[in-house]
Design an enzyme around this catalytic site. Structure first.
Site, short mmCIF file in Angstrom:
data_model
loop_
_atom_site.label_atom_id
_atom_site.label_comp_id
_atom_site.label_asym_id
_atom_site.label_seq_id
_atom_site.Cartn_x
_atom_site.Cartn_y
_atom_site.Cartn_z
N TYR A 191 -4.95 -2.87 6.28
CA TYR A 191 -5.49 -1.55 6.01
C TYR A 191 -6.63 -1.35 7.00
CZ TYR A 191 -3.26 -0.85 1.41
OH TYR A 191 -2.37 -0.64 0.39
N ASP A 215 0.09 4.69 4.24
CA ASP A 215 0.46 5.72 3.26
C ASP A 215 -0.60 5.95 2.19
OD1 ASP A 215 0.71 3.40 1.80
OD2 ASP A 215 2.90 3.48 1.64
N HIS A 238 4.37 3.88 -1.37
CA HIS A 238 3.39 2.99 -1.99
C HIS A 238 3.74 2.72 -3.46
CE1 HIS A 238 -0.31 1.02 -0.67
NE2 HIS A 238 -0.70 1.04 -1.93
#
Length: 468
Positions: A237, A265, A349
């Site tokens: 991330y 996402d 996700h």
């Protein structure tokens, strides 16, 4: 230096925060703002014994990595330590932990849904974090429903003496077209957390993608592999502090990770209402932190300020294969291909970000209709979300996916049973895949074709045209 319970209790706020962990007392005031899970998680234990909370999500080695030597103030006597344990409800409440003696025998679990039922014995906050979806959870439900709308078209009288379920994921072989999706805080399900997932994946010949928010350090996970050649991929991330992302990639490279899976996402956390209702009960002088669920706390450092140039940045940073996770429409699949990534993951996700976002399987059908060249290209296509049966896996492969990712099922099978539970879950999925390959009349994954599935019920949801 010996410290008393009264001394520690006085340092119970954001201006002066002390915690005791395994009898050692730390001043973590300066660490609050840089804690990946946010200051809230620490502040709820300010001036108290934080051992239970720390152990529920972290490996012991993390203390020496995260805190300077000067943070260690001294130690507290065991008799005094007991007085510190009157604190807010922990993230991993003892009263709700599964009792190993009450767990059903592992062999009595015969499908992936059975593991989900058992996992509901987890502490409420853990269950909410693992299982919740965004808003009304429509996307979460539709992810699974999409597979149910596709029918198989079996062929008969085909001699199938054996079946070959092997494939390769960005150059690394796997015994099934299945991988462990990046799932954070696995230690909430079992003390061995991601290390147990690595051991099970190694013994079953699968690939694991290690979550950016892993509760175990990557070095420890690598040591839990069953062989030095077992691949571990690192999820990334992008952090608001870009240097932290640089450190994540560099650390993954040093540890021996085989690829970087950048997740895009969730530029912000979806409104996961079950998680928020069972929020972490924080008792601090700052009441503005009240009401945040585990997900929002853990993802508070993710940067929403990135664009496609992040792939250029990442390519300059590492030579490892890059997979971009979170493609939700054919247009972005084409853009990812044009940016030269080695793979894409079609994912919403797990229905945890934007509710009513279309199912990944529908995105795969979009690619087949509007950009079929992507399926024939060197860029591999992966898919996750809602996969619970061997037939689901085969449908995805027949439509052009290389492999599928499972997240929640690995956490559910880990809870209570550890590595053995994960291996049992994989065994069940393997049997279902092999059995249904025989029914379809194919001997290998390469023989799976689009004509082996009837997608008419799902295709009616495709939009009429796309501008690429």
């Amino acid at each position: 230096m010996k410290l008393t319970q009264q001394e520690i209790n006085r340092h119970n706020n954001q201006d002066s925060c002390w915690v005791a962990i395994h009898g050692a007392v730390y001043d973590v005031t300066d660490f609050l703002d840089s804690h990946p899970g946010g200051a809230t998680v620490i502040l709820r234990c300010a001036g108290k014994d934080a051992t239970e909370d720390f152990d529920s999500v972290h490996a012991p080695e993390l203390l020496s990595e995260a805190l300077p030597e000067t943070a260690l103030l001294g130690y507290i006597d065991p008799s005094e330590l007991e007085k510190l344990k009157d604190k807010p409800e922990a993230m991993n409440e003892n009263k709700s932990k599964p009792d190993d003696d009450s767990l059903p025998p592992l062999q009595s679990l015969i499908n992936l849904h059975d593991f989900e039922q058992v996992a509901q014995r987890l502490p409420p906050t853990t269950w909410a974090y693992y299982s919740s979806g965004a808003d009304d959870e429509i996307s979460k439900r539709n992810n699974a429903l999409a597979y149910q709308k596709i029918s198989l078209r079996p062929r008969i009288l085909r001699k199938v003496p054996t079946v070959d379920t092997t494939t390769a994921i960005v150059g690394h072989s796997t015994t099934l077209p299945v991988y462990v999706s990046p799932v954070g805080l696995a230690k909430l399900a079992h003390p061995e957390g991601e290390c147990a997932l690595a051991a099970a994946a190694g013994r079953e010949g699968l690939v694991q993608v290690l979550a950016n928010g892993s509760s175990m350090p990557i070095e420890q996970v690598m040591k839990s592999r069953t062989s030095s050649s077992q691949p571990i991929f690192q999820q990334l991330y992008v952090n608001k502090d870009m240097q932290k992302s640089v450190e994540t990639v560099r650390r993954a490279e040093r540890a021996g990770a085989s690829a970087i899976w950048i997740t895009v996402d969730s530029p912000m956390v979806g409104k996961r209402e079950m998680d928020e209702r069972l929020n972490l009960r924080v008792t601090t002088t700052d009441n503005t932190t009240e009401g945040q669920g585990v997900a929002k706390i853990m993802a508070s450092s993710i940067s929403p300020f990135i664009d496609w140039e992040i792939l250029t940045w990442l390519r300059q940073l590492t030579d490892l294969p890059v997979v971009i996770k979170g493609i939700q429409c054919v247009e972005d699949a084409v853009l990812a291909y044009e940016h030269g990534v080695q793979g894409i993951v079609l994912s919403n996700h797990g229905g945890r970000s934007q509710d009513t976002a279309q199912s990944p399987l529908l995105t795969l059908l979009e690619i087949r209709k509007f950009a079929p060249h992507l399926i024939e290209s060197k860029m591999q296509i992966f898919i996750d979300g809602g996969i619970r049966r061997g037939t689901d896996v085969l449908k995805a492969i027949a439509l052009g996916a290389t492999a599928v990712g499972l997240g929640r099922p690995f956490l559910f099978s880990l809870s209570g049973y550890g590595e053995k539970g994960v291996r049992r879950m994989i065994e069940i999925l393997r049997q279902e895949i092999e059995t249904n390959m025989v029914f379809l009349g194919v001997t290998s994954l390469k023989e799976l074709r689009p004509e082996m599935v009837n997608t008419s019920r799902l295709e009616k949801h495709l939009i009429g045209s796309v501008k690429l």
